[in-house]
Write an enzyme that holds these catalytic residues in place. Sequence first.
Site, PDB file in Angstrom:
ATOM      1  CG  HIS A   6      -1.701   1.244   1.389  1.00 47.70           C
ATOM      2  ND1 HIS A   6      -1.360   2.163   2.354  1.00 47.70           N
ATOM      3  CD2 HIS A   6      -2.756   1.773   0.718  1.00 47.70           C
ATOM      4  CE1 HIS A   6      -2.193   3.195   2.276  1.00 47.70           C
ATOM      5  NE2 HIS A   6      -3.048   2.999   1.298  1.00 47.70           N
ATOM      6  CD  GLU A  39      -2.638   2.650  -3.633  1.00 46.81           C
ATOM      7  OE1 GLU A  39      -2.985   3.854  -3.555  1.00 46.81           O
ATOM      8  OE2 GLU A  39      -3.208   1.741  -2.985  1.00 46.81           O
ATOM      9  CG  HIS A  40       0.002   6.273  -0.600  1.00 46.77           C
ATOM     10  ND1 HIS A  40      -0.500   7.422  -0.049  1.00 46.77           N
ATOM     11  CD2 HIS A  40      -0.941   5.323  -0.396  1.00 46.77           C
ATOM     12  CE1 HIS A  40      -1.688   7.184   0.486  1.00 46.77           C
ATOM     13  NE2 HIS A  40      -1.991   5.904   0.287  1.00 46.77           N
ATOM     14  CD  GLU A  49      -4.867   5.488   3.007  1.00 45.88           C
ATOM     15  OE1 GLU A  49      -3.685   5.731   2.673  1.00 45.88           O
ATOM     16  OE2 GLU A  49      -5.628   4.774   2.337  1.00 45.88           O
TER      17      GLU A  49
END
Lengths: 428, 445
Positions: B68, B71-72, B148
């Site tokens: 994840h 991904e950022h 987040e």
Amino acid sequence: MKFLSFLILVFSSPIFAIPTIQHWQTDNGAEVYFVPAPDLPMVNIEVVFDAGSARDGNKPGLAKLTNSLFTEGAGGQSADKIAEHFDNLGAEIGNSVNSDMAILSLRSLTETELLQPALEMLALLLLKPDFEETSFKRVQQQMLVSLQYQQQSPSAITKQAFYRAIYGTHPYATLAGGNPESVAALTRDDIKAFHARYYVAKNAMVTIVGALTRKSAETVAQRLVAQLPSGKTAPALPPVASLCKTKRIHIDHPSTQNHVLIGQPGIARGDPDHFTLYVGNYILGGSGLVSQLAEEVREKRGLAYSIYSYFAPRRVAGPFISGLETRNDQTAEALQVVQDTFQKFLNTKLSEETLKKAKQGITGMFPLRIKSNKNIIGYLSVIGFYRLPIDYLQKFNDNVEAVTVEMIQEAFQRRLHLDKLVIVTVGG
Amino acid sequence: MLYKYLRVSLFSLLCSSSLIAAEVHEFFLDNGLQLIVKEDHRAPVVVSQVWYKVGASYEMEGKTGLSHMLEHMMFKGTEKYSPGEFSRIMAANGARENAFTGSDYTAYFQTLEKSRLYLSFEMEADRMRNLVLIEEEFSKERQVVTEERRRRTDDKPINQMYEYFMATAYQTSPYQHPIIGWMSDIQNYTLADLQTWYQRWYAPNNATVVVVGDVEAQAVLALAKKYFGPLKSSKIIPPYPRPEVEQFGIKRITVELPAKVPYLIMGYKTPVLKTLSEDNHQEAYALEVLAYILDGGDSARLSKNLIRGQEIASSVSTGYDPFSPLTELFSFSGIPTNSHTVHDLENALREQIQQLQTTLVDQTELERVKTQLRASQIYELDSVFYQGMKIGILETVGLDWQLFENYLDNIKAITAEQVQSVARKYLINKNLTVAILNPITGAKK
């Protein structure tokens, strides 16, 4: 045979056209908006009433509870029977309420033996809801649990406080879910009176997108609302008062982040500044990671995951809202960055290049706005409900192109008052 | 240069009033990149999705959330484009773009006006091989990801409880870890970890590009050759298998958090298509039907009996995914009404399960499920994004996208006896984990 029909489908692909909206009225005064969409054997239908939470009066939650009860019993058919009826047809029935609208929606396949009985039942729900005691009590309890649940959500608490603060005594001050005291006090008589007043033909609109001919669409609309009493349109909503000064509200909550909402009353649907503010806000906080707010708060400083601003036009002045969530100890810093960004936006004329890119983005995205039946019916309901020009979609890109940097600066300076902002923070 | 037309197939949905068929084309480039194109000519738009076979279930302890985080970072620049430029260029071209990470995939997508597909291909191909990871960008983005996590999990009692539930239910399966990663892992991995992860998984032979929209398959293939074709492939070593060990008895946890309403989650370990032998695939479809019998619409059993009827649940739902690559949980979750407790809700759910085990479901219920699924397959065609998503998920978890073609037939073949049989075989205490959220006032203790 099968192969042939397949070929025909591929080679007769429709040439793109912005959907032309067809509009007429039923005999008893309901407005109908229709866009044919012949490609898929399905239809989306919405019956929209001017019966949103702005009509709650002094009984917050009334509009929503009323709207939730249609599928709970009608014409002597129980909630179980109604649910079975739609499920057995593969049809989807939905209900929803926002500040202005109360909606009952149906999605069905267009085969007559499926669509016809689904329409019959929807018409029955609209015409003869039972509002009987057991269902009323149960749905009332569900709303109360949902309000309790919202009290564990810092984001829901922030939203409630924000609307209360920017709208004061205006009906927009409470959300559709109401509050525990008012929901607990609601009675079946309240529901019946609300229904009799607002769920009438002159206060109704039908929107249809799907694989129907104009003639069948007329029949559908007629079937759904023809038997409704004509009634009266809802009265105009009171105007929204401007704020006199900045209000700072903090609510303690055992969370690791502060949830922040900043804003004030913004614009009504059809406002002449609409496109200017829309394009300006796209640059300020409406374009995801690329907006000025996202650049300052997230990209440069890593202060928040989500950061945005938007105008949400309504029947009368809807809110202008900017929001973010940040670790408790960073709240003051994040707030300062947002306010500085607002200030800079008002003081600095945008470059032509910035505006050009924004316009390219907005107009380039236009086909995405109308790519599905679901997207189109969303526009149809807004255009119809707020009586926007029927060629709203055709003129959309022209309206965007007409905006200039001068218009943006002038409109934001006139409409966004930085000395009169509501700032709500909820957290530790 | 490349294989052509490995499979061409018709996505045909039987429907008495018209035949809806869309051609799906599948190609492989020389470098191993898989391209799947589905034509949908209703509007002049196209969705382009790049699916990588990597996600949270590929990660090891101490590095959870790495997929994840990467991904950022995929938005933070390449040799050719500066940090953030990807999004700026997409925005100026009217693209709606984003990315998402799951247990078993990481995917990037753009929806755009159809003539701009090249832009998506050019920039996705670039960041597939040429990402530049910069310490300064990483340290800021790490902060964004911690925010987040706070927003999604730490400040949402039900989501936080769900993390503990999953970590309890699974003993050896990587599904025990949250997709976003544990907070301390997010705070501790290094730029070198990301670099290694990127090099290990981001390659054309570990990616599927799915394109759905108003395009012509051969033209898309030509475009793919042009942009993705020159990329070098990598040697991809799949992760070690980490199957879930057998469970022997109920696991129970109570989570006490500042909250206002109690919450219940129950999960039974169940097989999925991928873990079942071909001969037993009907078990996964029977579980799918079972989920719909319980929770497929307002007339299904849970709404009818627990929300209405006994009025024990204020809300309740089930979850099961037959297309997951690893052992799944058939789960129940809900909020009791104010006059009942989570224990009442658990008992009521167990009664519903028992009924499925002892009494055959009604033929009309089976018919209802089949009608609903037939309709929803048509409704799904209203979304190009969702059509792409279905293809991408199946391919990325190692199932064949053509499974969807036979999905409805497989569902239709399920009998009342098969539903009863899977209820008896899998929805049993031995496979069960129960988690209860017990609300407390004040701060976390």
